[in-house]
Design a protein around this motif. Structure first.
Motif, mmCIF file in Angstrom:
data_model
loop_
_atom_site.group_PDB
_atom_site.id
_atom_site.type_symbol
_atom_site.label_atom_id
_atom_site.label_comp_id
_atom_site.label_asym_id
_atom_site.label_seq_id
_atom_site.Cartn_x
_atom_site.Cartn_y
_atom_site.Cartn_z
ATOM 1 N N LYS A 76 33.629 35.026 -33.505
ATOM 2 C CA LYS A 76 34.569 34.393 -32.585
ATOM 3 C C LYS A 76 35.875 34.994 -32.589
ATOM 4 O O LYS A 76 36.757 35.253 -31.816
ATOM 5 C CB LYS A 76 34.631 32.996 -32.610
ATOM 6 N N GLY A 108 20.138 32.561 -28.298
ATOM 7 C CA GLY A 108 21.244 32.576 -27.123
ATOM 8 C C GLY A 108 22.536 32.086 -27.780
ATOM 9 O O GLY A 108 23.342 31.876 -26.615
ATOM 10 N N TYR A 111 25.501 37.332 -28.190
ATOM 11 C CA TYR A 111 24.931 38.404 -27.273
ATOM 12 C C TYR A 111 25.865 39.619 -27.645
ATOM 13 O O TYR A 111 27.090 39.428 -27.732
ATOM 14 C CB TYR A 111 24.136 38.178 -26.126
ATOM 15 N N GLN A 124 28.358 32.250 -27.005
ATOM 16 C CA GLN A 124 28.349 31.362 -26.075
ATOM 17 C C GLN A 124 29.056 30.124 -26.592
ATOM 18 O O GLN A 124 28.814 29.378 -27.419
ATOM 19 C CB GLN A 124 26.808 30.912 -25.687
#
Length: 124
Positions: A76, A108, A111, A124
């Motif tokens: 991040k 998920g 990615y 995400q």
């Protein structure tokens, strides 16, 4: 047999050791006998540090205090981080990092966008 079981557990959790009991044979293949100083009552082993181990104490202290950054946190803050960067920051092995990346991708959570060389990670 480890002298300090708690310290051994911490090293095993940090993946700094592979298995208990393989140390002496690995030390003897990696270093010459000049690292040992033998006296009648004790043995002193002095390991020369290779570049990259300067922050090992900080990593150990961070792990003990629960401050090691997780892979998603690192990605991040630095989406273009490579596996080598993740290894350096976390102190984990390449196989562990690859396994974590795969798990996060399958769930998920992250990615990859773009190519392997010039792409970036998206959280995400």
């Amino acid at each position: 047999m480890p002298r300090n079981r708690e310290l051994m557990r911490i090293f095993r959790d940090m993946e700094l050791v592979e298995q208990i009991g393989s140390g002496m044979s690995r030390i003897l293949t990696a270093y010459d006998r000049s690292i040992f100083e033998l006296t009648p009552s004790f043995t002193v082993v002095t390991f020369p540090f290779a570049k990259g181990f300067e922050n090992l104490n900080d990593k150990i202290n961070d792990k003990l205090n629960g401050k090691i950054n997780s892979v998603p946190e690192i990605l991040k803050s630095n989406p273009t981080a490579t596996i080598a960067d993740l290894i350096e920051v976390t102190g984990k092995s390449q196989s562990t990092i690859s396994r974590e990346l795969k798990r996060y991708q399958e769930s998920g959570l992250i990615y990859r966008e773009g190519s392997r060389k010039n792409g970036k990670w998206v959280i995400q």
